[in-house]
Design an enzyme around this catalytic site. Sequence first.
Site, PDB file in Angstrom:
ATOM      1  N   CYS A 173       5.840   6.036  -4.835  1.00  0.00           N
ATOM      2  CA  CYS A 173       4.976   4.954  -5.316  1.00  0.00           C
ATOM      3  C   CYS A 173       5.610   3.597  -5.002  1.00  0.00           C
ATOM      4  CB  CYS A 173       4.680   5.119  -6.804  1.00  0.00           C
ATOM      5  SG  CYS A 173       3.245   4.154  -7.369  1.00  0.00           S
ATOM      6  N   HIS A 299       2.456  10.612  -6.760  1.00  0.00           N
ATOM      7  CA  HIS A 299       3.547  11.074  -7.621  1.00  0.00           C
ATOM      8  C   HIS A 299       3.703  12.597  -7.532  1.00  0.00           C
ATOM      9  CE1 HIS A 299       4.404   7.326  -9.927  1.00  0.00           C
ATOM     10  NE2 HIS A 299       3.181   7.019  -9.506  1.00  0.00           N
ATOM     11  N   GLU A 301       6.160  14.384  -8.361  1.00  0.00           N
ATOM     12  CA  GLU A 301       6.897  14.940  -9.508  1.00  0.00           C
ATOM     13  C   GLU A 301       5.978  15.452 -10.601  1.00  0.00           C
ATOM     14  OE1 GLU A 301       6.658  10.437 -10.472  1.00  0.00           O
ATOM     15  OE2 GLU A 301       6.626  11.767  -8.725  1.00  0.00           O
TER      16      GLU A 301
END
Length: 338
Positions: A173, A299, A301
């Site tokens: 990001c 993202h 994660e």
Amino acid sequence: LVCRTEHKLSDNIRTKLARFCNVKKEAVIESIDASTIYDVPNLMLNEGLDKVVLEQLNLKNHTPDLSSWNNFLEKLKNPQNEVVIGLIGKYVELQDSYKSILESFIHAGAANEVKIRVESIHSEYLQAENIATKLSHLDGVLVAPGFGERGIEGKIEAIRYVREHQIPFFGICLGMQMATIEFSRNVLGLVQANSSEMDSNSEHPVIDIMEAQKKITEKGGTMRLGSWKCDLLENTKIASIYDTHSIMERHRHRYEFNNAYATQLDKAGMKATGFNPETGLVEVIEIPSHPWFVGVQYHPEYKSTVANPHPLFLAFVKAALKHKTKNNPKCMTKVGDK
């Protein structure tokens, strides 16, 4: 009744809890402190939690299978090597801010049979004078997400260092956006390049506010959120990592790669390799001439799990291990060996 405890529950305590809480004695479950949260499923199994729950729900012929979980746990506890990853951010004093990233490293580390030692580095204190001391020993660097201008120049300086010194880089990001700014300044020569988030009057806003956001004054819930499709170009690092040409990833941002600079960046060596098919928004950038330099607007994660470690984290950890072994071939020994 699941009881968090630092000590074993005695038979007397179980009996008293059952009586006063109106549950059966076997339904009093000890949840003792564990060395890792990933031990908890096995501890709950040993306590018979599954039997109590299945009985209460009147479910029969269900046998828990923790074989894949225990395979993960075995690799987690018995790594064959170790890498040191620098996590560059401006909330490093608040580790919960990067909890999903830290857990993703655990998932990817176990899958690669590698122990990952994360060094949290506050970007606000990174400068050209101390950057080599802070980063030269690292096997990989991840520049974390975030908002606002604090610590931005430190992130840019860190990215310049790892790009020039061939250290694996992963930007998420804001980290991807800072990589674009760094490359624009130091390779393209656009010394005033910036994000309009940090400098609304920037001469070269290589990161700009999304077109759909420009007329919005109430910030509230106006960010680009949720899962969006991304098409990956063939014969790119990102396509080889995912082993597909179409993915869905989760987003949380308001600013984006400015496509007006895409051709200049491409000619200079930074390639845009992932795009939203509807808007043309650049989702992925990479530098093919670098051993491993990838930035993503989304993202990853958020989607990593024990059962399915995210492919980007898997590939980044592999790249970090490769970097380590290339610089120190004698390091290929089991953790703990002399």
